[in-house]
Design a protein around this motif. Structure first.
Motif, PDB file in Angstrom:
ATOM      1  N   VAL B  16       0.743  -1.081   0.359  1.00 51.22           N
ATOM      2  CA  VAL B  16       0.094  -0.080  -0.417  1.00 51.22           C
ATOM      3  C   VAL B  16       1.022   1.317   0.216  1.00 51.22           C
ATOM      4  O   VAL B  16       1.487   1.738   0.109  1.00 51.22           O
ATOM      5  N   ARG B  17       0.660   2.220  -1.330  1.00 49.53           N
ATOM      6  CA  ARG B  17       0.947   3.217  -1.185  1.00 49.53           C
ATOM      7  C   ARG B  17       0.478   4.334  -1.303  1.00 49.53           C
ATOM      8  O   ARG B  17       0.788   5.737  -0.558  1.00 49.53           O
ATOM      9  N   GLY B  18      -0.764   4.129  -0.927  1.00 53.04           N
ATOM     10  CA  GLY B  18      -1.784   5.520  -0.532  1.00 53.04           C
ATOM     11  C   GLY B  18      -2.719   4.887   0.061  1.00 53.04           C
ATOM     12  O   GLY B  18      -3.390   4.410  -0.711  1.00 53.04           O
ATOM     13  N   LEU B  19      -3.375   5.753   0.747  1.00 52.72           N
ATOM     14  CA  LEU B  19      -4.992   6.181   1.548  1.00 52.72           C
ATOM     15  C   LEU B  19      -6.014   7.074   0.656  1.00 52.72           C
ATOM     16  O   LEU B  19      -5.922   7.835   0.009  1.00 52.72           O
ATOM     17  N   LEU B  20      -7.247   7.277   0.345  1.00 57.07           N
ATOM     18  CA  LEU B  20      -8.922   7.364   0.268  1.00 57.07           C
ATOM     19  C   LEU B  20      -9.342   7.349   1.062  1.00 57.07           C
ATOM     20  O   LEU B  20     -10.049   6.089   2.005  1.00 57.07           O
ATOM     21  N   LEU B  21      -8.953   8.563   1.497  1.00 58.35           N
ATOM     22  CA  LEU B  21     -10.869   8.659   2.461  1.00 58.35           C
ATOM     23  C   LEU B  21     -12.055   9.663   3.030  1.00 58.35           C
ATOM     24  O   LEU B  21     -11.350  10.337   1.942  1.00 58.35           O
ATOM     25  N   ASP B  22     -13.209   8.219   3.010  1.00 61.68           N
ATOM     26  CA  ASP B  22     -14.038   9.225   2.959  1.00 61.68           C
ATOM     27  C   ASP B  22     -14.289  10.268   4.277  1.00 61.68           C
ATOM     28  O   ASP B  22     -12.949   9.977   5.109  1.00 61.68           O
ATOM     29  N   VAL B  23     -15.049  11.101   4.095  1.00 59.28           N
ATOM     30  CA  VAL B  23     -14.894  12.733   5.054  1.00 59.28           C
ATOM     31  C   VAL B  23     -15.614  12.407   6.327  1.00 59.28           C
ATOM     32  O   VAL B  23     -15.532  11.896   7.417  1.00 59.28           O
ATOM     33  N   SER B  24     -16.665  12.290   5.223  1.00 57.23           N
ATOM     34  CA  SER B  24     -18.381  12.402   5.955  1.00 57.23           C
ATOM     35  C   SER B  24     -19.046  11.064   6.893  1.00 57.23           C
ATOM     36  O   SER B  24     -18.627   9.917   6.547  1.00 57.23           O
ATOM     37  N   GLY B  25     -18.456  10.873   8.072  1.00 57.91           N
ATOM     38  CA  GLY B  25     -18.970   9.677   8.837  1.00 57.91           C
ATOM     39  C   GLY B  25     -17.388   9.297   9.355  1.00 57.91           C
ATOM     40  O   GLY B  25     -18.056   7.814   9.733  1.00 57.91           O
ATOM     41  N   VAL B  26     -16.616   9.567   8.358  1.00 54.00           N
ATOM     42  CA  VAL B  26     -14.765   8.307   8.859  1.00 54.00           C
ATOM     43  C   VAL B  26     -14.148  10.182   9.653  1.00 54.00           C
ATOM     44  O   VAL B  26     -13.792   9.671  10.368  1.00 54.00           O
ATOM     45  N   LEU B  27     -14.095  10.997   9.217  1.00 49.46           N
ATOM     46  CA  LEU B  27     -13.474  11.691   9.510  1.00 49.46           C
ATOM     47  C   LEU B  27     -14.071  13.115  10.790  1.00 49.46           C
ATOM     48  O   LEU B  27     -13.855  12.987  11.859  1.00 49.46           O
ATOM     49  N   HIS B 212      -4.241  -0.946  -7.134  1.00 43.41           N
ATOM     50  CA  HIS B 212      -3.274  -2.433  -6.465  1.00 43.41           C
ATOM     51  C   HIS B 212      -2.578  -1.300  -5.799  1.00 43.41           C
ATOM     52  O   HIS B 212      -2.476  -2.495  -4.437  1.00 43.41           O
ATOM     53  N   GLU B 213      -1.980  -0.613  -5.360  1.00 42.72           N
ATOM     54  CA  GLU B 213      -1.632   0.321  -4.477  1.00 42.72           C
ATOM     55  C   GLU B 213      -1.976   0.905  -2.974  1.00 42.72           C
ATOM     56  O   GLU B 213      -2.036   1.779  -2.306  1.00 42.72           O
ATOM     57  N   THR B 214      -3.275   0.717  -2.669  1.00 42.68           N
ATOM     58  CA  THR B 214      -4.725   1.838  -2.744  1.00 42.68           C
ATOM     59  C   THR B 214      -5.709   1.180  -1.765  1.00 42.68           C
ATOM     60  O   THR B 214      -5.600  -0.562  -2.059  1.00 42.68           O
ATOM     61  N   ILE B 215      -5.820   2.266  -0.767  1.00 46.68           N
ATOM     62  CA  ILE B 215      -7.109   1.397  -0.386  1.00 46.68           C
ATOM     63  C   ILE B 215      -7.946   2.482  -0.164  1.00 46.68           C
ATOM     64  O   ILE B 215      -7.545   3.727   0.654  1.00 46.68           O
ATOM     65  N   MET B 216      -9.232   2.138   0.095  1.00 50.48           N
ATOM     66  CA  MET B 216     -10.436   3.072   0.255  1.00 50.48           C
ATOM     67  C   MET B 216     -10.627   2.976   1.644  1.00 50.48           C
ATOM     68  O   MET B 216     -10.742   2.101   2.057  1.00 50.48           O
ATOM     69  N   ILE B 217     -11.141   4.183   2.547  1.00 52.63           N
ATOM     70  CA  ILE B 217     -11.465   3.852   4.027  1.00 52.63           C
ATOM     71  C   ILE B 217     -12.906   4.675   3.477  1.00 52.63           C
ATOM     72  O   ILE B 217     -13.021   5.270   3.496  1.00 52.63           O
TER      73      ILE B 217
END
Lengths: 258, 258
Positions: B16-27, B212-217
């Motif tokens: 994993v080299r990068g993260l994608l973050l949802d905002v509302s409800g996550v942050l 394949h280098e990322t995770i969506m949260i």
């Protein structure tokens, strides 16, 4: 209509002993000051009554109680009584009683009297009807919050019409808001009123007629025409109300099923 | 989480080299006064940035322009810049320009600036976004009247979320209102934003990474987790925001797909 011969009409009407008339878009268009009769419709109702045909007014009207609705139509000149009207609210009340349901009412204030005597404390179902301006974000959100927190969510919709015509244009009916709650809560609404077979069967029982002896007349190809046909009735679509020309309209064809 | 061994986590995070973050409800959860950070999230963003992982904020937020949204998050303590945010409004603007569409905007007043410079005269499409209190009957009906009178109706929706969580409860998102217009006009909306593949691909391009280098949260199993997985990304669902326990929740399982 011009293309239909009198022989064709005689065949269409053979054995007919009763008519079921939709109201909004067929007899009148709602709007400012209560709306206005569609030209010729006051006289048509009077002539049907004189003809000896049985007549039943079959409406999904859910913005007003039957009393208020009939009062409006009488003021517009129609010969109509409350006990000649089949509408969805009384059917919804029967369901609530049979199943011990306590409704949250997302309905127009003018419809609330139809639910007098129902227990609305600690609701375990939603009743949705044509609330018109009552469909504020706040009101729809309140119904959503009740529904999504029910263990066994029950959503009962008085009709599922897409839109209807008023004097100043087409207006959203209850159906789109029913779909909104269905999607939000991943539930399927139970529709009371047209096109549900129970609605037409109740009207036939009230008329004392069999399906094949009747014609349903409405402006909605799905809820009036389709619903009645699935019950074995004949049905016709008028060109007033929400009627919109289809692709073959220029050929003089109607979107009806006589 | 407690059940996951460090070996399992090492496998989940491999490459994993990068993260994608949802905002509302996550942050953060929105609400009165702009809302509040979810405990630990301000620190988590700071640590991710320090770690050297690439980070992209991927939101379907459509109640505010990016400027206003980022300003709110900065006031809540987050290390975030406008150019780190992927959101649906700019993608919608590209579509409008490419196809010569003039939108009727059924959107929150705080989002309108995203459409500055767009020709909104004589509209030939609808843009619908999370209008919240702006979803009055009158406003939805106006959009309906525009849409149903178009020869080639085009309905573009900024996301299709069912609901989101604010501090005082779950709130209807744009999706239910999109469904209402779809049903009223018998059209299919074009969804811009999550879970559309174009949205995730745009975010990946902005990060300069492969899927394949990322995770969506995110907190939404369909729009965040499902959308990202269909693009070949890994995805995880948090237990904050709109997360609701499923039938196996008491067993300590999460509705995620690591």
């Amino acid at each position: 209509m011009a293309a239909a011969t009198s022989a064709a009409w005689a065949q269409r009407l053979a054995g007919v002993r009763g008519l079921l008339l939709d109201v909004s878009g067929v007899l009148y268009d709602g709007g400012e000051g209560g709306g206005a009769p569609i030209p010729g419709s006051v006289e048509a109702v009077a002539r049907i009554k004189q003809s000896g045909l049985k007549l039943r007014f079959c409406t999904n009207e859910s913005q007003k109680s039957r009393d208020k609705f009939v009062g409006l139509l009488q003021r517009l000149g129609f010969d109509i009584l409350v006990n000649e009207v089949t509408s969805p609210a009384p059917a919804a009340c029967r369901i609530l009683k049979e199943r011990g349901l306590r409704p949250y009412l997302l309905v127009h204030d003018d419809l609330r009297s139809e639910f007098d005597g129902m227990d609305t404390s600690n609701p375990n179902c939603i009743i949705i009807a044509d609330a018109a301006e009552g469909f504020s974000y706040q009101n729809l959100n309140k119904a959503f919050q009740v529904l999504i927190n029910l263990e066994n969510p029950v959503l009962i919709s008085l009709g599922k019409g897409r839109y209807y015509k008023e004097s100043d244009g087409l207006m959203l009916d209850v159906g789109p808001y029913m779909k909104a709650l269905e999607y939000a809560c991943d539930v399927q609404a139970e529709v009371v009123g047209k096109p549900a077979p129970e609605f037409f069967q109740a009207a036939l029982k009230e008329m004392g007629l069999e399906a094949h002896e009747t014609i349903m007349i409405g402006d909605d190809i799905v809820n009036d025409v389709g619903g009645a046909q699935r019950c074995g009735m004949r049905a016709m679509q008028v060109r007033t109300g929400k009627f919109r020309c289809g692709p073959f309209c220029h050929l003089g064809k109607r979107e009806e099923s006589p």
